[in-house]
Design a protein around this motif. Structure first.
Motif, short mmCIF file in Angstrom:
data_model
loop_
_atom_site.label_atom_id
_atom_site.label_comp_id
_atom_site.label_asym_id
_atom_site.label_seq_id
_atom_site.Cartn_x
_atom_site.Cartn_y
_atom_site.Cartn_z
N LEU A 60 -3.75 -19.94 -6.78
CA LEU A 60 -4.76 -20.79 -6.18
C LEU A 60 -5.12 -20.26 -4.79
N VAL A 61 -6.40 -20.29 -4.46
CA VAL A 61 -6.85 -19.87 -3.13
C VAL A 61 -7.76 -20.96 -2.57
N PHE A 187 -6.00 -10.41 -13.04
CA PHE A 187 -6.60 -9.29 -12.31
C PHE A 187 -7.11 -8.18 -13.22
N GLY A 188 -6.84 -8.27 -14.51
CA GLY A 188 -7.41 -7.34 -15.47
C GLY A 188 -6.81 -5.95 -15.45
N ASP A 193 4.36 -1.46 -9.03
CA ASP A 193 4.76 -1.67 -7.64
C ASP A 193 5.63 -0.53 -7.14
N ASP A 194 5.42 -0.14 -5.89
CA ASP A 194 6.32 0.75 -5.17
C ASP A 194 6.92 -0.04 -4.02
N GLY A 195 8.22 0.08 -3.83
CA GLY A 195 8.88 -0.60 -2.73
C GLY A 195 9.76 0.35 -1.95
N ASN A 227 -0.52 -1.83 -7.11
CA ASN A 227 -1.89 -1.46 -7.47
C ASN A 227 -2.78 -2.70 -7.55
N ILE A 228 -2.17 -3.89 -7.45
CA ILE A 228 -2.91 -5.15 -7.33
C ILE A 228 -2.61 -5.70 -5.94
N ASP A 229 -3.58 -5.69 -5.06
CA ASP A 229 -3.34 -6.01 -3.65
C ASP A 229 -2.69 -7.37 -3.45
N PHE A 230 -2.92 -8.30 -4.35
CA PHE A 230 -2.37 -9.65 -4.23
C PHE A 230 -0.84 -9.62 -4.08
#
Length: 247
Positions: A60-61, A187-188, A193-195, A227-230
């Protein structure tokens, strides 16, 4: 810790060390440790994270997001100092149950109820009496009802420990890579993720002559790039602790 025998080979212990990275809050661990001469140290423990929370719908935003309880519990089995060497191996299982998982009901591919399985190993290499290098490697899998949240994560790292007199320094550096099973329907795209991060801990044993006391200072930095900025994250941790040894 409480020794069950005068020899100290068997002990009960209670601590708050997070058994796996996925523990999202304070983890309480209780278990038993037994030393077998010439074989190693066997440990079995159970853990629970009673104060963990999650957003009912994290996506939710523009509105205030509500939280719900996230019950986390599991078991851990460890085999340390295998055959008298510096090798340690541990395996853990954790179940996570989101009390009110609104996003999971809206889109089953995002359901967050499920299990995490973890296998970790590290090995102590002593370059001198005061200097230890400890390579680490871990692999974990998240098996959730929502396939878009299920993943495999690899995490190599290295720990360096050095002591001189009453002072000690511990540093750890790590990298992790996570790949998810299915495309994220919000997000399709399929999440990756890289950490990476580091921690630095300073110890001062018996400060100003106070026996059994240790002053600890710590600082840490970690970052997650997706790769998904969220899902991008960044954290800075600092603290000062005072330990007392009752032994």
């Amino acid at each position: 810790a409480y020794r069950l025998s005068e020899s100290g080979t068997t002990s009960l212990f209670l601590n708050t060390d997070p058994p796996i990275d996925e523990v999202g809050s304070l983890g309480i661990n209780a278990g038993i440790s037994h030393t077998v001469d010439g074989t190693g140290i066997l440990e079995f423990s159970t853990f629970i994270s009673p104060f963990a929370e999650a957003y009912k719908n994290p996506y939710l935003v523009g509105v205030r997001r509500e939280t719900t309880s996230a019950m986390q519990y599991g078991v851990k089995v460890a085999f340390n100092r295998i055959m008298g060497s510096g090798l340690r191996v541990n395996a853990a299982w954790m179940n996570e149950d989101i009390d009110d998982d609104q996003i999971g009901r809206i889109n089953p591919a995002m359901d967050r109820d499920g299990n995490v399985y973890s296998l970790k190993t590290n090995y102590s290499i002593y370059l001198s009496e005061n200097l230890e290098i400890r390579p680490r490697f871990g692999i974990s899998t998240g098996d959730f009802k929502g396939e878009a949240n299920s993943y495999v994560k690899l995490k190599p790292g290295i720990e360096i420990n050095y002591s001189f007199g009453n002072l000690g320094v511990e540093s750890e550096f790590f990298y992790s890579f996570s790949t998810y099973d299915e495309s994220n329907p919000i997000f399709g795209k399929t999440r990756e993720d890289d950490g990476y991060g580091m921690t630095l801990t300073l110890y001062y044993v018996e400060p100003f002559g106070y026996e059994n006391f240790t002053v600890v200072g710590l600082a840490g930095y970690s970052r997650g790039d997706s790769n998904i900025d969220f899902y991008d994250t960044e954290a800075i941790t600092t603290g000062v602790l005072v330990n007392y040894d009752f032994a």
